[in-house]
Design a protein around this motif. Structure first.
Motif, PDB file in Angstrom:
ATOM      1  N   THR A  37      10.297  -2.635  16.911  1.00 33.16           N
ATOM      2  CA  THR A  37      10.192  -1.556  15.933  1.00 33.16           C
ATOM      3  C   THR A  37      10.288  -0.244  16.691  1.00 33.16           C
ATOM      4  O   THR A  37       9.411   0.088  17.494  1.00 33.16           O
ATOM      5  N   LEU A  38      11.368   0.489  16.467  1.00 35.44           N
ATOM      6  CA  LEU A  38      11.615   1.737  17.181  1.00 35.44           C
ATOM      7  C   LEU A  38      11.033   2.942  16.460  1.00 35.44           C
ATOM      8  O   LEU A  38      10.643   3.922  17.095  1.00 35.44           O
ATOM      9  N   ALA A  39      10.980   2.877  15.139  1.00 39.67           N
ATOM     10  CA  ALA A  39      10.392   3.966  14.341  1.00 39.67           C
ATOM     11  C   ALA A  39       9.909   3.382  13.023  1.00 39.67           C
ATOM     12  O   ALA A  39      10.550   2.495  12.452  1.00 39.67           O
ATOM     13  N   TYR A  40       8.793   3.887  12.553  1.00 38.99           N
ATOM     14  CA  TYR A  40       8.235   3.469  11.270  1.00 38.99           C
ATOM     15  C   TYR A  40       7.392   4.648  10.799  1.00 38.99           C
ATOM     16  O   TYR A  40       6.267   4.843  11.241  1.00 38.99           O
ATOM     17  N   VAL A  41       7.988   5.478   9.955  1.00 43.49           N
ATOM     18  CA  VAL A  41       7.404   6.762   9.613  1.00 43.49           C
ATOM     19  C   VAL A  41       7.335   6.902   8.096  1.00 43.49           C
ATOM     20  O   VAL A  41       8.323   6.651   7.397  1.00 43.49           O
ATOM     21  N   SER A  42       6.176   7.334   7.598  1.00 45.51           N
ATOM     22  CA  SER A  42       6.051   7.559   6.157  1.00 45.51           C
ATOM     23  C   SER A  42       6.190   9.049   5.852  1.00 45.51           C
ATOM     24  O   SER A  42       5.885   9.905   6.687  1.00 45.51           O
ATOM     25  N   HIS A  43       6.666   9.332   4.641  1.00 49.97           N
ATOM     26  CA  HIS A  43       6.886  10.701   4.190  1.00 49.97           C
ATOM     27  C   HIS A  43       6.469  10.790   2.725  1.00 49.97           C
ATOM     28  O   HIS A  43       6.702   9.846   1.968  1.00 49.97           O
ATOM     29  N   VAL A  44       5.884  11.916   2.338  1.00 50.63           N
ATOM     30  CA  VAL A  44       5.623  12.187   0.931  1.00 50.63           C
ATOM     31  C   VAL A  44       6.676  13.199   0.479  1.00 50.63           C
ATOM     32  O   VAL A  44       6.870  14.233   1.126  1.00 50.63           O
ATOM     33  N   GLU A  45       7.356  12.874  -0.593  1.00 53.41           N
ATOM     34  CA  GLU A  45       8.461  13.719  -1.062  1.00 53.41           C
ATOM     35  C   GLU A  45       7.941  15.076  -1.533  1.00 53.41           C
ATOM     36  O   GLU A  45       6.981  15.145  -2.317  1.00 53.41           O
ATOM     37  N   GLN A  46       8.573  16.138  -1.060  1.00 53.68           N
ATOM     38  CA  GLN A  46       8.208  17.488  -1.483  1.00 53.68           C
ATOM     39  C   GLN A  46       8.461  17.619  -2.980  1.00 53.68           C
ATOM     40  O   GLN A  46       9.524  17.254  -3.484  1.00 53.68           O
ATOM     41  N   GLY A  47       7.483  18.130  -3.699  1.00 54.62           N
ATOM     42  CA  GLY A  47       7.617  18.313  -5.137  1.00 54.62           C
ATOM     43  C   GLY A  47       7.395  17.052  -5.952  1.00 54.62           C
ATOM     44  O   GLY A  47       7.461  17.098  -7.177  1.00 54.62           O
ATOM     45  N   ALA A  48       7.148  15.937  -5.296  1.00 53.56           N
ATOM     46  CA  ALA A  48       6.914  14.668  -5.993  1.00 53.56           C
ATOM     47  C   ALA A  48       5.822  13.913  -5.235  1.00 53.56           C
ATOM     48  O   ALA A  48       6.098  12.945  -4.522  1.00 53.56           O
ATOM     49  N   PRO A  49       4.581  14.348  -5.336  1.00 52.90           N
ATOM     50  CA  PRO A  49       3.511  13.813  -4.488  1.00 52.90           C
ATOM     51  C   PRO A  49       3.184  12.339  -4.687  1.00 52.90           C
ATOM     52  O   PRO A  49       2.515  11.743  -3.849  1.00 52.90           O
ATOM     53  N   ARG A  50       3.670  11.732  -5.756  1.00 52.17           N
ATOM     54  CA  ARG A  50       3.449  10.294  -5.951  1.00 52.17           C
ATOM     55  C   ARG A  50       4.557   9.461  -5.325  1.00 52.17           C
ATOM     56  O   ARG A  50       4.494   8.235  -5.326  1.00 52.17           O
ATOM     57  N   THR A  51       5.588  10.121  -4.755  1.00 55.39           N
ATOM     58  CA  THR A  51       6.727   9.416  -4.173  1.00 55.39           C
ATOM     59  C   THR A  51       6.588   9.381  -2.659  1.00 55.39           C
ATOM     60  O   THR A  51       6.502  10.417  -1.998  1.00 55.39           O
ATOM     61  N   VAL A  52       6.546   8.165  -2.115  1.00 52.31           N
ATOM     62  CA  VAL A  52       6.362   7.950  -0.682  1.00 52.31           C
ATOM     63  C   VAL A  52       7.575   7.198  -0.158  1.00 52.31           C
ATOM     64  O   VAL A  52       7.998   6.190  -0.729  1.00 52.31           O
ATOM     65  N   TRP A  53       8.124   7.703   0.935  1.00 50.02           N
ATOM     66  CA  TRP A  53       9.266   7.085   1.606  1.00 50.02           C
ATOM     67  C   TRP A  53       8.799   6.540   2.942  1.00 50.02           C
ATOM     68  O   TRP A  53       7.955   7.146   3.600  1.00 50.02           O
ATOM     69  N   ILE A  54       9.355   5.429   3.351  1.00 44.30           N
ATOM     70  CA  ILE A  54       9.132   4.917   4.703  1.00 44.30           C
ATOM     71  C   ILE A  54      10.501   4.759   5.350  1.00 44.30           C
ATOM     72  O   ILE A  54      11.386   4.098   4.797  1.00 44.30           O
ATOM     73  N   TYR A  55      10.653   5.397   6.514  1.00 42.83           N
ATOM     74  CA  TYR A  55      11.866   5.238   7.307  1.00 42.83           C
ATOM     75  C   TYR A  55      11.533   4.285   8.439  1.00 42.83           C
ATOM     76  O   TYR A  55      10.565   4.493   9.170  1.00 42.83           O
TER      77      TYR A  55
END
Length: 103
Positions: A37-55
């Motif tokens: 696993t080289l990267a595993y990063v979570s993000h909360v979408e700006q303007g949409a606080p219930r939306t979470v992305w994982i790269y």
């Protein structure tokens, strides 16, 4: 073999954001210790606080599969079933510009 990227999007139900973020944080803490696993990063979408992305970025397909079979991923899936407003979206891609950082 090429590196594999995976991008997942989760939208929490009203009132379930904190529980989703806690489960994602647990998954991140475990994933970053997994071989390949080289990267595993979570993000909360700006303007949409219930939306979470994982790269996610893996050294190869085998590492991605191993992550998918991990206990941490099983725990995350168990929580997702309870907190998501809609099914998650997951996109996989071959990395075009390989990451050469420490793993």
């Amino acid at each position: 073999m090429s590196q594999v990227a995976q991008i997942a999007c989760f939208v929490a139900k009203d009132g379930a954001r904190d529980r989703l973020l806690s489960a994602v944080d647990d998954a991140v803490a475990s994933a970053v210790t997994e071989p390949g696993t080289l990267a595993y990063v979570s993000h909360v979408e700006q303007g949409a606080p219930r939306t979470v992305w994982i790269y996610e970025l893996y050294a190869n397909e085998e590492a991605r599969i191993a992550h998918g079979e991990s206990a941490a991923t099983a725990r995350l899936r168990g929580v997702l079933a309870e907190v998501l407003d809609r099914p998650p979206t997951v996109t996989r891609a071959d990395a075009r510009n390989p990451f050469h950082g420490e793993s």
